[in-house]
Design an enzyme around this catalytic site. Structure first.
Site, mmCIF file in Angstrom:
data_model
loop_
_atom_site.group_PDB
_atom_site.id
_atom_site.type_symbol
_atom_site.label_atom_id
_atom_site.label_comp_id
_atom_site.label_asym_id
_atom_site.label_seq_id
_atom_site.Cartn_x
_atom_site.Cartn_y
_atom_site.Cartn_z
ATOM 1 C CB CYS A 87 -0.933 -0.011 1.203
ATOM 2 S SG CYS A 87 -1.987 -1.475 1.295
ATOM 3 C CG ASN A 146 -6.821 -1.095 1.592
ATOM 4 O OD1 ASN A 146 -6.097 -0.804 0.634
ATOM 5 N ND2 ASN A 146 -6.323 -1.424 2.765
ATOM 6 C CG HIS A 150 -3.136 3.054 2.241
ATOM 7 N ND1 HIS A 150 -3.740 2.573 1.099
ATOM 8 C CD2 HIS A 150 -3.164 2.033 3.155
ATOM 9 C CE1 HIS A 150 -4.110 1.316 1.306
ATOM 10 N NE2 HIS A 150 -3.785 0.971 2.541
#
Length: 333
Positions: free
Chosen positions: A123, A289, A258
């Site tokens: 990520c 996500n 993020h």
């Protein structure tokens, strides 16, 4: 070693010139996810903020999604594919060990002569890519395409209650190019390898070679451990990046972290002391996500909605598997 006849002409500063995103067609709500796990729409919303996510169809490959996002970013920058001098792809869901998907992306957009390589930093990968792109432009000039692209649905165990409801698919891209004034600040990045097992692949690929009947490797995550680390450590990293750039929290126009969890984002926002006027990206609500794609997708979302404007100062903060992290300030395109 023979010296080059003339060193490449670099740029004094760099900036993000354009951004683009691609969101898969299929919208998956919490009710559909809960067919496979013991959970509920209310629980998922309260714990993560996620209402929907996108899962890619078979034809929406990494290359296809990245091409769509890249073309939008290039057009937004006022450039042509021939102007792209390097392609960096941030992804860890490219299921081919080689070649890098960045080379496919370069070919798809018509930048066939551009070098391409992938970054596997989970990520945090996209911000790593922006930092590398900025350094490349300052050293050699040109325009570097950075694409975050993931098909998280390919590596999910839909029966795993700790991961099945969190992740989505998509792509986001930016073009980093030369600037006469500073547009990308100093990077603050690192990793805590002592906790690398907090986010991991269930088994190595060679397990399938030894036992072809073994379940396909899937993503595993110690959610509470990652949550604690992100809440307590990443606000510090964000503050260090602002300090390195000489930007006070009240001078920030947008915070684009993020998109891991809405509660983490809210906690960091409070810890950083950001005033209410600062736009805080919450693309996680409708996209889930998307790992390495989450920051550029969130950037595109706040700009296209008018929640943030071109020329504003944003803080980009990526963190995840490794446990890796990277933060940098940037002027919005």
């Amino acid at each position: 070693m023979k010296a080059e006849s003339a060193p490449p002409a670099g740029a004094p500063f760099t900036r993000i010139l354009g951004v683009g995103a691609y969101r898969p067609r299929r919208v998956v709500d919490n009710a559909e996810v809960c067919r496979f796990i013991d959970s509920s729409d209310e629980w998922i919303r309260s714990r993560t903020g996620i209402v929907t996510r996108r899962w890619a169809e078979p034809d929406e490959t990494l290359g296809v999604m990245a091409e769509q996002a890249a073309n939008k970013a290039i057009a937004a920058a006022g450039l042509a594919p021939a102007d792209i001098t390097c392609v960096i792809a941030a992804t860890f869901t490219h299921l081919m060990q080689t070649p890098a998907v960045a080379t496919e992306i370069a070919h798809r957009i018509g930048a066939d002569r551009a070098p391409g390589f992938d970054i596997s930093a989970g990520c945090a990968g996209f911000v790593h890519g922006v930092v590398l792109a900025s350094d490349a432009v300052r050293a050699r000039g040109g325009n570097v395409l950075v694409v975050g692209v993931e098909r998280m649905s390919d590596i999910l165990d839909l029966t795993d209650r700790s991961t099945a409801f969190i992740f989505g698919d998509g792509a986001g891209a930016v073009v980093v190019g030369p600037s006469a004034t500073p547009g990308i600040g100093p990077a603050v990045w690192g990793a805590d390898g002592s906790q690398a097992d907090a986010i991991r692949q269930s088994v190595p690929w060679d397990t399938l070679k030894k036992d072809p009947g073994h379940p396909f490797p899937a993503l595993r995550q110690d959610g509470q451990r990652v949550f604690r680390w992100a809440v307590y450590e990443m606000a510090k990293v964000a503050g260090q990046a602002l300090e390195a750039a000489g930007v006070a929290p009240e001078e920030l126009d947008a915070f684009i972290p993020h998109q891991a969890n809405a509660r983490i984002i809210d906690s960091m926002t409070r810890s950083m002391g950001l005033p209410a006027r600062v736009t805080v990206a919450k693309d996680i609500v409708t996209s889930g996500n998307t790992s390495g794609a989450s920051i550029p997708m969130a950037m595109e979302a706040v700009l296209s909605s008018g929640a943030a404007v071109s020329g504003g100062t944003a803080l980009l903060l990526g963190y995840g598997a490794g446990l890796s992290y990277a933060a940098v300030t940037a002027v919005l395109p």
